[in-house]
Design a protein around this motif. Structure first.
Motif, PDB file in Angstrom:
ATOM      1  N   MET A   1       0.763  -1.075   0.003  1.00  0.00           N
ATOM      2  CA  MET A   1      -0.061  -0.028  -0.088  1.00  0.00           C
ATOM      3  C   MET A   1       0.958   1.153   0.009  1.00  0.00           C
ATOM      4  N   PHE A   2       0.710   2.345  -0.786  1.00  0.00           N
ATOM      5  CA  PHE A   2       1.394   3.511  -0.855  1.00  0.00           C
ATOM      6  C   PHE A   2       0.957   4.537   0.140  1.00  0.00           C
ATOM      7  N   CYS A   3       1.808   5.228   0.540  1.00  0.00           N
ATOM      8  CA  CYS A   3       1.513   6.246   1.720  1.00  0.00           C
ATOM      9  C   CYS A   3       1.316   7.745   1.072  1.00  0.00           C
ATOM     10  N   PHE A   4       0.587   8.285   0.858  1.00  0.00           N
ATOM     11  CA  PHE A   4       0.719   9.821   0.293  1.00  0.00           C
ATOM     12  C   PHE A   4       0.869  10.686   1.330  1.00  0.00           C
ATOM     13  N   GLY A   5       0.909  10.417   2.692  1.00  0.00           N
ATOM     14  CA  GLY A   5       1.003  11.468   3.686  1.00  0.00           C
ATOM     15  C   GLY A   5      -0.534  11.988   4.045  1.00  0.00           C
ATOM     16  N   GLU A   6      -1.414  11.406   3.660  1.00  0.00           N
ATOM     17  CA  GLU A   6      -2.919  11.956   4.189  1.00  0.00           C
ATOM     18  C   GLU A   6      -3.505  11.060   5.091  1.00  0.00           C
ATOM     19  N   TYR A   7      -4.361  11.759   6.154  1.00  0.00           N
ATOM     20  CA  TYR A   7      -5.008  11.146   7.134  1.00  0.00           C
ATOM     21  C   TYR A   7      -6.310  10.440   6.630  1.00  0.00           C
ATOM     22  N   THR A   8      -6.501   9.453   7.311  1.00  0.00           N
ATOM     23  CA  THR A   8      -7.793   8.937   7.066  1.00  0.00           C
ATOM     24  C   THR A   8      -8.952   9.343   7.893  1.00  0.00           C
ATOM     25  N   THR A   9     -10.068   9.190   7.915  1.00  0.00           N
ATOM     26  CA  THR A   9     -11.031  10.156   8.239  1.00  0.00           C
ATOM     27  C   THR A   9     -11.041   9.919   9.568  1.00  0.00           C
ATOM     28  N   GLN A  10     -10.731   8.618  10.224  1.00  0.00           N
ATOM     29  CA  GLN A  10     -10.753   8.434  11.616  1.00  0.00           C
ATOM     30  C   GLN A  10      -9.437   9.065  12.224  1.00  0.00           C
ATOM     31  N   GLN A  11      -8.125   9.011  11.707  1.00  0.00           N
ATOM     32  CA  GLN A  11      -6.983   9.828  12.120  1.00  0.00           C
ATOM     33  C   GLN A  11      -7.302  11.150  12.145  1.00  0.00           C
ATOM     34  N   PHE A  12      -8.129  11.903  11.136  1.00  0.00           N
ATOM     35  CA  PHE A  12      -8.263  13.335  11.204  1.00  0.00           C
ATOM     36  C   PHE A  12      -9.278  13.666  12.367  1.00  0.00           C
ATOM     37  N   PHE A  13     -10.297  13.084  12.625  1.00  0.00           N
ATOM     38  CA  PHE A  13     -10.849  13.541  13.523  1.00  0.00           C
ATOM     39  C   PHE A  13     -10.216  13.109  14.833  1.00  0.00           C
ATOM     40  N   VAL A  15      -7.106  13.379  15.569  1.00  0.00           N
ATOM     41  CA  VAL A  15      -6.127  14.607  15.687  1.00  0.00           C
ATOM     42  C   VAL A  15      -6.866  15.827  15.931  1.00  0.00           C
ATOM     43  N   PHE A  16      -8.095  16.200  15.304  1.00  0.00           N
ATOM     44  CA  PHE A  16      -8.716  17.199  15.225  1.00  0.00           C
ATOM     45  C   PHE A  16      -9.417  17.460  16.750  1.00  0.00           C
ATOM     46  N   ILE A  17      -9.905  16.344  17.441  1.00  0.00           N
ATOM     47  CA  ILE A  17     -10.396  16.398  18.564  1.00  0.00           C
ATOM     48  C   ILE A  17      -9.250  16.715  19.737  1.00  0.00           C
ATOM     49  N   GLY A  18      -8.086  15.980  19.562  1.00  0.00           N
ATOM     50  CA  GLY A  18      -6.869  16.418  20.351  1.00  0.00           C
ATOM     51  C   GLY A  18      -6.389  17.724  20.216  1.00  0.00           C
ATOM     52  N   VAL A  19      -6.285  18.222  19.231  1.00  0.00           N
ATOM     53  CA  VAL A  19      -6.100  19.806  18.936  1.00  0.00           C
ATOM     54  C   VAL A  19      -6.914  20.717  19.754  1.00  0.00           C
ATOM     55  N   ILE A  20      -8.290  20.374  19.565  1.00  0.00           N
ATOM     56  CA  ILE A  20      -9.420  21.259  20.096  1.00  0.00           C
ATOM     57  C   ILE A  20      -9.348  21.086  21.732  1.00  0.00           C
ATOM     58  N   PHE A  21      -9.315  19.742  22.216  1.00  0.00           N
ATOM     59  CA  PHE A  21      -9.085  19.731  23.807  1.00  0.00           C
ATOM     60  C   PHE A  21      -8.016  20.301  24.214  1.00  0.00           C
ATOM     61  N   SER A  22      -6.789  19.926  23.764  1.00  0.00           N
ATOM     62  CA  SER A  22      -5.516  20.491  24.277  1.00  0.00           C
ATOM     63  C   SER A  22      -5.489  21.946  24.301  1.00  0.00           C
ATOM     64  N   GLY A  23      -6.185  22.766  23.280  1.00  0.00           N
ATOM     65  CA  GLY A  23      -6.289  24.118  23.259  1.00  0.00           C
ATOM     66  C   GLY A  23      -7.081  24.619  24.350  1.00  0.00           C
ATOM     67  N   GLU A  24      -8.163  23.870  24.512  1.00  0.00           N
ATOM     68  CA  GLU A  24      -9.186  24.279  25.724  1.00  0.00           C
ATOM     69  C   GLU A  24      -8.300  23.880  27.245  1.00  0.00           C
ATOM     70  N   ALA A  25      -7.654  22.967  27.235  1.00  0.00           N
ATOM     71  CA  ALA A  25      -6.906  22.735  28.621  1.00  0.00           C
ATOM     72  C   ALA A  25      -5.905  23.689  28.721  1.00  0.00           C
ATOM     73  N   ALA A  26      -5.124  24.196  27.574  1.00  0.00           N
ATOM     74  CA  ALA A  26      -4.083  25.065  27.804  1.00  0.00           C
ATOM     75  C   ALA A  26      -4.970  26.463  28.173  1.00  0.00           C
ATOM     76  N   ALA A  27      -5.971  26.832  27.651  1.00  0.00           N
ATOM     77  CA  ALA A  27      -6.831  28.123  28.084  1.00  0.00           C
ATOM     78  C   ALA A  27      -6.885  27.996  29.416  1.00  0.00           C
ATOM     79  N   SER A  28      -7.451  26.746  29.758  1.00  0.00           N
ATOM     80  CA  SER A  28      -8.137  26.600  31.140  1.00  0.00           C
ATOM     81  C   SER A  28      -6.751  26.957  32.120  1.00  0.00           C
ATOM     82  N   PHE A  29      -5.705  26.300  31.756  1.00  0.00           N
ATOM     83  CA  PHE A  29      -4.442  26.405  32.628  1.00  0.00           C
ATOM     84  C   PHE A  29      -4.130  27.731  32.715  1.00  0.00           C
ATOM     85  N   PHE A  30      -3.945  28.612  31.853  1.00  0.00           N
ATOM     86  CA  PHE A  30      -3.457  29.850  31.724  1.00  0.00           C
ATOM     87  C   PHE A  30      -4.357  30.982  32.236  1.00  0.00           C
TER      88      PHE A  30
END
Length: 106
Positions: A1-13, A15-30
């Motif tokens: 299988m070839f890898c083109f550096g693209e996320y699957t739908t599951q990987q995208f969501f 990472v997306f949820i991880g970025v959103i929640f970590s941003g909210e956690a950082a905002a709460s901390f600061f």
């Protein structure tokens, strides 16, 4: 299988949820960083107070005595207490307050 550096739908969501929640956690901390600064200042003030030596030394020959036989019930009575802040001396905060405190040990 070839890898083109693209996320699957599951990987995208994932990472997306991880970025959103970590941003909210950082905002709460600061939001608490000012509280951390204030608590550090308060703790240092308490430590400084504990290191102070009293300017007036207690004289053991004068009351209050530590002997239980010489100790009677404490009684404090204050009548017609009035209070106003220095910046507004004509606006009374307390006026004509009577306080009677008794300590009856049984």
């Amino acid at each position: 299988m070839f890898c083109f550096g693209e996320y699957t739908t599951q990987q995208f969501f994932t990472v997306f949820i991880g970025v959103i929640f970590s941003g909210e956690a950082a905002a709460s901390f600061f939001t608490y960083t000012t509280s951390f600064t204030k608590s550090t200042t308060a703790a240092n003030y308490v430590f400084w107070l504990r290191r102070l030596k009293p300017a007036v030394q207690e004289d053991p020959s004068k009351p209050p005595f530590d002997d239980e036989k010489d100790r009677g019930p404490a009684h404090v009575e204050v009548q017609d207490v009035a209070f106003a802040y220095e910046s507004r001396p004509h606006a009374k905060v307390l006026q004509e307050i009577d306080v009677d405190v008794s300590d009856h040990l049984m």
